[in-house]
Design an enzyme around this catalytic site. Sequence first.
Site, PDB file in Angstrom:
ATOM      1  N   ASN A 211      -6.218  88.444 -40.507  1.00 38.90           N
ATOM      2  CA  ASN A 211      -6.452  89.056 -41.835  1.00 38.90           C
ATOM      3  C   ASN A 211      -5.196  89.142 -42.682  1.00 38.90           C
ATOM      4  OD1 ASN A 211      -9.155  89.445 -41.064  1.00 38.90           O
ATOM      5  ND2 ASN A 211      -8.559  91.315 -39.959  1.00 38.90           N
ATOM      6  N   ARG A 212      -4.277  88.240 -42.436  1.00 40.52           N
ATOM      7  CA  ARG A 212      -3.029  88.167 -43.225  1.00 40.52           C
ATOM      8  C   ARG A 212      -2.151  89.402 -43.057  1.00 40.52           C
ATOM      9  NH1 ARG A 212      -4.566  83.571 -42.730  1.00 40.52           N
ATOM     10  NH2 ARG A 212      -4.815  82.100 -44.436  1.00 40.52           N
ATOM     11  N   LEU A 213      -2.419  90.192 -41.999  1.00 36.76           N
ATOM     12  CA  LEU A 213      -1.555  91.360 -41.732  1.00 36.76           C
ATOM     13  C   LEU A 213      -0.506  90.941 -40.708  1.00 36.76           C
ATOM     14  CD1 LEU A 213      -4.003  94.390 -41.805  1.00 36.76           C
ATOM     15  CD2 LEU A 213      -2.364  93.640 -43.523  1.00 36.76           C
TER      16      LEU A 213
END
Length: 234
Positions: A211-213
């Site tokens: 999730n692009r974290l």
Amino acid sequence: MGGVTDREADSTRPAGAEVPFDLASMRKQYRAEGLAEPELAATPVEQFARWFKQAATDGGLFEPNAMVVSTADAEGRPSSRTVLLKHFDEQGFVFYTNYDSRKARELDANPYVSLLFPWHPMARQVVVTGVARRTGRDETAAYFRTRPHGSQLGAWASVQSSVVPGRGALDSAYAELAARYPEGEQVPVPPHWGGFRVVPGSVEFWQGRENRLHDRLRYVAEGGGGWRVERLSP
Ligand SMILES: Cc1cc2nc3c(=O)[nH]c(=O)nc-3n(C[C@H](O)[C@H](O)[C@H](O)COP(=O)(O)O)c2cc1C
């Protein structure tokens, strides 16, 4: 496809220049294990050594020591290119090049530099910022002697970054050198060729996550040889 829309919107683009893939929808989900503060090594060079070992053994990388070197000229205009990392230790990261090249002239005027290791198959990236200094001639000569004969001649034949009239000029310069220094004969170290050692001021380890974290942990040099570690927002 996005390219068709782009072309309709941009009537100045020549026919046949449409984007061949739907770039807007090209993305990967990164599922890698994270990188957490407690597992970091004491120094960025030790941490780099751990990741480099993984990159070189099972990272799926063609050339794990390939890195993008970015320099800027005296007016701050940037330029980037790939070079091969040839050595690293607590003193810094070393690469070799032509001292008359654009990158070398820029580093002579402005020694601030960035090195980027794009380890995409591992969803990893390492970014080093620092200051570049020329290596000593003995160190350069020791490395030059390890290069294959043909690469040694190539270092003489190429006036790197200059405009050449055509491929023929390069091939004939090489042929002349090959005749002067046949295989087995020692090739002198070109005076215009040598190393740069990048002494790091910061080293960021980027690990892609879901999730692009992503995890971004950056070592920043503090006076006296110590390092502070900070986490950056992805
Ligand atoms: C995978 C790869 C490795 C390279 N390694 C080096 C290198 O170690 N040293 C070098 O001077 N150029 C290397 N090059 C060529 C540079 O990218 C660049 O074209 C050249 O150094 C001239 O750059 P400049 O005109 O910006 O100074 C490499 C290129 C690639 C694609």
